[in-house]
Motif scaffolding. Structure first.
Motif, short mmCIF file in Angstrom:
data_model
loop_
_atom_site.label_atom_id
_atom_site.label_comp_id
_atom_site.label_asym_id
_atom_site.label_seq_id
_atom_site.Cartn_x
_atom_site.Cartn_y
_atom_site.Cartn_z
N ALA A 76 -1.71 -0.03 7.09
CA ALA A 76 -1.04 0.81 6.10
C ALA A 76 -2.01 1.29 5.03
CB ALA A 76 0.12 0.05 5.46
N HIS A 77 -2.95 0.43 4.64
CA HIS A 77 -3.93 0.81 3.65
C HIS A 77 -4.86 1.90 4.17
CE1 HIS A 77 -3.59 -3.29 1.37
NE2 HIS A 77 -2.53 -2.51 1.21
N LEU A 78 -5.27 1.79 5.44
CA LEU A 78 -6.10 2.84 6.02
C LEU A 78 -5.36 4.17 6.05
CD1 LEU A 78 -7.85 0.96 8.96
CD2 LEU A 78 -8.99 2.02 7.00
N ARG A 79 -4.07 4.14 6.40
CA ARG A 79 -3.29 5.38 6.41
C ARG A 79 -3.17 5.96 5.00
NH1 ARG A 79 -0.28 2.32 10.20
NH2 ARG A 79 1.27 1.76 8.61
N ARG A 80 -3.03 5.09 4.02
CA ARG A 80 -2.94 5.57 2.64
C ARG A 80 -4.25 6.24 2.23
NH1 ARG A 80 0.15 3.42 -2.31
NH2 ARG A 80 1.29 2.27 -0.72
N SER A 81 -5.37 5.63 2.57
CA SER A 81 -6.66 6.25 2.23
C SER A 81 -6.85 7.56 2.99
CB SER A 81 -7.80 5.27 2.55
OG SER A 81 -7.82 4.20 1.63
N ALA A 82 -6.40 7.61 4.24
CA ALA A 82 -6.51 8.85 5.01
C ALA A 82 -5.69 9.97 4.36
CB ALA A 82 -6.05 8.62 6.45
N ARG A 83 -4.50 9.64 3.86
CA ARG A 83 -3.69 10.64 3.17
C ARG A 83 -4.39 11.12 1.90
NH1 ARG A 83 0.48 7.03 4.63
NH2 ARG A 83 0.61 6.19 2.51
N GLY A 136 -11.36 1.99 16.10
CA GLY A 136 -10.50 3.15 16.01
C GLY A 136 -9.31 3.03 15.09
N ALA A 137 -9.24 1.98 14.28
CA ALA A 137 -8.11 1.86 13.35
C ALA A 137 -8.12 2.99 12.33
CB ALA A 137 -8.16 0.51 12.64
N SER A 138 -9.29 3.31 11.80
CA SER A 138 -9.39 4.43 10.85
C SER A 138 -9.13 5.76 11.54
CB SER A 138 -10.76 4.43 10.17
OG SER A 138 -11.80 4.43 11.13
N THR A 139 -9.56 5.88 12.79
CA THR A 139 -9.33 7.10 13.56
C THR A 139 -7.84 7.33 13.75
OG1 THR A 139 -11.31 6.43 14.80
CG2 THR A 139 -10.13 8.37 15.58
N ALA A 140 -7.12 6.26 14.08
CA ALA A 140 -5.66 6.37 14.24
C ALA A 140 -5.00 6.77 12.92
CB ALA A 140 -5.10 5.04 14.74
N ALA A 141 -5.50 6.24 11.82
CA ALA A 141 -4.96 6.60 10.51
C ALA A 141 -5.17 8.08 10.22
CB ALA A 141 -5.60 5.75 9.42
N LEU A 142 -6.33 8.60 10.59
CA LEU A 142 -6.61 10.02 10.38
C LEU A 142 -5.71 10.89 11.25
CD1 LEU A 142 -10.50 9.82 10.24
CD2 LEU A 142 -9.01 10.52 8.36
N LEU A 143 -5.50 10.49 12.49
CA LEU A 143 -4.63 11.25 13.39
C LEU A 143 -3.19 11.23 12.92
CD1 LEU A 143 -6.07 10.27 16.89
CD2 LEU A 143 -6.02 12.57 15.87
N ALA A 144 -2.77 10.12 12.33
CA ALA A 144 -1.41 10.04 11.80
C ALA A 144 -1.23 11.01 10.64
CB ALA A 144 -1.09 8.62 11.35
N THR A 145 -2.30 11.25 9.91
CA THR A 145 -2.26 12.15 8.76
C THR A 145 -2.42 13.61 9.17
OG1 THR A 145 -3.15 10.43 7.32
CG2 THR A 145 -3.35 12.69 6.54
N ALA A 146 -3.33 13.86 10.10
CA ALA A 146 -3.63 15.23 10.54
C ALA A 146 -3.73 15.24 12.07
CB ALA A 146 -4.93 15.71 9.91
N PRO A 147 -2.59 15.29 12.76
CA PRO A 147 -2.58 15.14 14.22
C PRO A 147 -3.30 16.24 14.98
CG PRO A 147 -0.40 15.76 13.41
CD PRO A 147 -1.23 15.41 12.21
N HIS A 148 -3.55 17.39 14.31
CA HIS A 148 -4.22 18.49 15.00
C HIS A 148 -5.71 18.57 14.68
CE1 HIS A 148 -0.28 19.74 16.25
NE2 HIS A 148 0.12 19.90 15.00
N ALA A 149 -6.22 17.59 13.96
CA ALA A 149 -7.64 17.61 13.59
C ALA A 149 -8.52 17.31 14.79
CB ALA A 149 -7.90 16.59 12.49
#
Length: 242
Positions: free
Chosen positions: A32-39, A60-73
């Motif tokens: 959840a913290h990684l997703r928050r930082s990605a946002r 890939g935990a940070s990668t998954a967080a980035l994809l959750a924030t910007a799925p088309h990146a």
């Protein structure tokens, strides 16, 4: 305190990759913290073609967080540990991500300046021999007005937060690492945090490197005052901050 560096650290992560996802999942709020930082990176969720560099992507935990924030990146994940990258590549949820096995120090010869709209670095900078050189590289890899988010263990400077960190390491993190057969890696985790910049000092490091709009944001839960998100950007004019 003896820290692992270079090939020794990569080898330790290679060995620790088998149990890594299981151990970090036991840390409350880790994903959840990684997703928050990605946002906080400020990506436009619906925009297609955003080019994002995930430095020190690990499993890939940070990668998954980035994809959750910007799925088309379009995400490029880089890590010096082949074992960690193998775990990331095996995850079907990360299909389509480009993974690169390389130390950060080699990226200047492999990636063109201005190649990315945003850079995310999770748990990376305290493991580097020369954080300032890497920040200079990141600044050059970003487009004008490009965004940086650093998610890192950086103590607030308060003795309370340092005491909490040492207690959690002594009672939970290091014993778990020993059980997994990775005592050296998790001793390094403890010591690298203790030796690295405080949050205010790392913010100043970003400003000295030429980044603008530097902000420091805390993360909730037991990691308050221990882990922070740092956000910054390059200037609009040249791809480098003034």
């Amino acid at each position: 305190m003896t820290l692992l560096r270079g090939d020794a650290l990569s080898t330790a992560f290679d060995h620790g990759s088998a149990a890594y996802d299981r151990l970090v999942a036991a840390s409350p709020g880790y994903h959840a913290h990684l997703r928050r930082s990605a946002r906080r990176l400020g990506l436009a969720e619906g925009r297609r073609g955003l080019r994002v560099l995930d430095l020190g992507c690990g499993t890939g935990a940070s990668t998954a967080a980035l994809l959750a924030t910007a799925p088309h990146a379009r995400i490029t994940g880089v890590d010096a540990s082949e074992g960690m990258l193998d775990r990331a590549k095996a995850k079907s949820t990360l299909a389509g991500v480009d993974f690169v096995h390389a130390p950060v120090e080699e990226l200047a010869d492999r990636l063109r300046p201005g190649s990315f709209d945003a850079v995310f670095a999770g748990y990376l900078f305290r493991n580097l021999d020369d954080p300032d050189t890497t920040l200079d590289l990141v600044r050059r890899l970003l487009v004008p007005g490009g965004h940086l988010a650093v998610h890192e263990y950086t103590l607030s400077g308060s003795t309370v937060h340092r005491t909490v960190w040492n207690a959690v390491c002594s009672m939970i993190i290091q014993p778990a690492g020993r059980l997994a057969g990775d005592a050296d890696l998790y001793r390094h985790l403890r010591d690298s945090v203790a030796r690295f910049d405080t949050a205010p000092a790392f913010a100043q490091r970003l400003r000295r490197a030429g980044f603008a709009d530097v902000r420091v944001s805390p993360l909730p839960g037991w990691q308050t005052g221990i882990t922070h998100t740092f956000t910054a950007r390059t200037s609009e004019g040249t791809g480098e901050a003034a």
